[in-house]
Scaffold this motif. Sequence first.
Motif, short mmCIF file in Angstrom:
data_model
loop_
_atom_site.label_atom_id
_atom_site.label_comp_id
_atom_site.label_asym_id
_atom_site.label_seq_id
_atom_site.Cartn_x
_atom_site.Cartn_y
_atom_site.Cartn_z
N GLY A 15 35.55 -66.96 41.52
CA GLY A 15 35.37 -66.47 42.88
C GLY A 15 35.10 -64.99 42.95
O GLY A 15 34.74 -64.48 44.03
N GLY A 16 35.24 -64.30 41.85
CA GLY A 16 35.01 -62.87 41.82
C GLY A 16 33.54 -62.51 41.74
O GLY A 16 32.67 -63.38 41.69
N SER A 17 33.28 -61.21 41.71
CA SER A 17 31.91 -60.70 41.67
C SER A 17 31.74 -59.68 40.55
O SER A 17 32.70 -59.04 40.12
CB SER A 17 31.54 -60.04 43.00
N LYS A 65 21.38 -70.16 42.21
CA LYS A 65 20.75 -69.89 43.50
C LYS A 65 21.79 -69.88 44.61
O LYS A 65 22.61 -70.77 44.72
CB LYS A 65 19.68 -70.93 43.79
N GLY A 66 21.72 -68.84 45.44
CA GLY A 66 22.67 -68.69 46.53
C GLY A 66 23.87 -67.86 46.16
O GLY A 66 24.61 -67.41 47.05
N ARG A 67 24.09 -67.66 44.87
CA ARG A 67 25.23 -66.88 44.40
C ARG A 67 24.82 -65.58 43.72
O ARG A 67 25.52 -64.58 43.82
CB ARG A 67 26.08 -67.70 43.44
N PHE A 68 23.69 -65.60 43.02
CA PHE A 68 23.21 -64.43 42.29
C PHE A 68 22.01 -63.83 43.00
O PHE A 68 21.20 -64.54 43.61
CB PHE A 68 22.79 -64.81 40.87
N VAL A 88 33.70 -70.64 36.38
CA VAL A 88 34.01 -70.69 34.96
C VAL A 88 32.76 -70.99 34.14
O VAL A 88 32.57 -70.44 33.06
CB VAL A 88 35.12 -71.73 34.67
N GLU A 89 31.91 -71.86 34.66
CA GLU A 89 30.70 -72.23 33.94
C GLU A 89 29.66 -71.12 33.85
O GLU A 89 28.64 -71.27 33.19
CB GLU A 89 30.06 -73.49 34.54
N GLN A 110 28.58 -59.46 27.84
CA GLN A 110 29.41 -60.66 27.96
C GLN A 110 30.05 -60.75 29.34
O GLN A 110 30.64 -59.78 29.84
CB GLN A 110 30.50 -60.67 26.89
N VAL A 111 29.94 -61.92 29.94
CA VAL A 111 30.62 -62.22 31.20
C VAL A 111 31.57 -63.38 30.95
O VAL A 111 31.14 -64.44 30.50
CB VAL A 111 29.62 -62.58 32.31
N THR A 112 32.83 -63.16 31.22
CA THR A 112 33.82 -64.21 31.04
C THR A 112 34.54 -64.43 32.36
O THR A 112 35.12 -63.50 32.93
CB THR A 112 34.84 -63.83 29.96
N VAL A 113 34.48 -65.65 32.85
CA VAL A 113 35.12 -66.02 34.11
C VAL A 113 36.30 -66.92 33.77
O VAL A 113 36.12 -68.03 33.28
CB VAL A 113 34.15 -66.73 35.06
N SER A 114 37.48 -66.43 34.03
CA SER A 114 38.68 -67.17 33.66
C SER A 114 39.85 -66.74 34.54
O SER A 114 39.95 -65.58 34.94
CB SER A 114 39.03 -66.94 32.20
#
Length: 115
Positions: A15-17, A65-68, A88-89, A110-114
């Motif tokens: 949910g972050g940016s 699409k719609g998020r980035f 996460v994906e 590197q982008v890590t969503v966790s």
Amino acid sequence: QVQLVESGGGLVQPGGSLRLSCVGSGFSFSDYAVTWHRQVPGKEREQIAHINPGGVSTYYDDSVKGRFTISRDDAKRTAYLQMNNLKVEDTARYYCNKGRRWTFWGQGTQVTVSS
């Protein structure tokens, strides 16, 4: 020599940016399209966004699409990827490139969503 330097990655919660930057040198930045790609270990690198010279036309893969949002500032020789509502994906190493031939790649960021 053409150089593409990505930065801005990090660890974020779902949910972050995050906003990634891509600084290009060694070529006429304003004359080339800029693309963003990402790669997860064991999978093929995939293109996720594109912006044409002048920045009036953009493309996004359905997965983002719609998020980035891709943008560019030719005066700064920099392209950006604003990433909102991260999932996460979305965890991957992110790369930028130019034009239609993707011969050289930077080190990526590197982008890590966790959580």
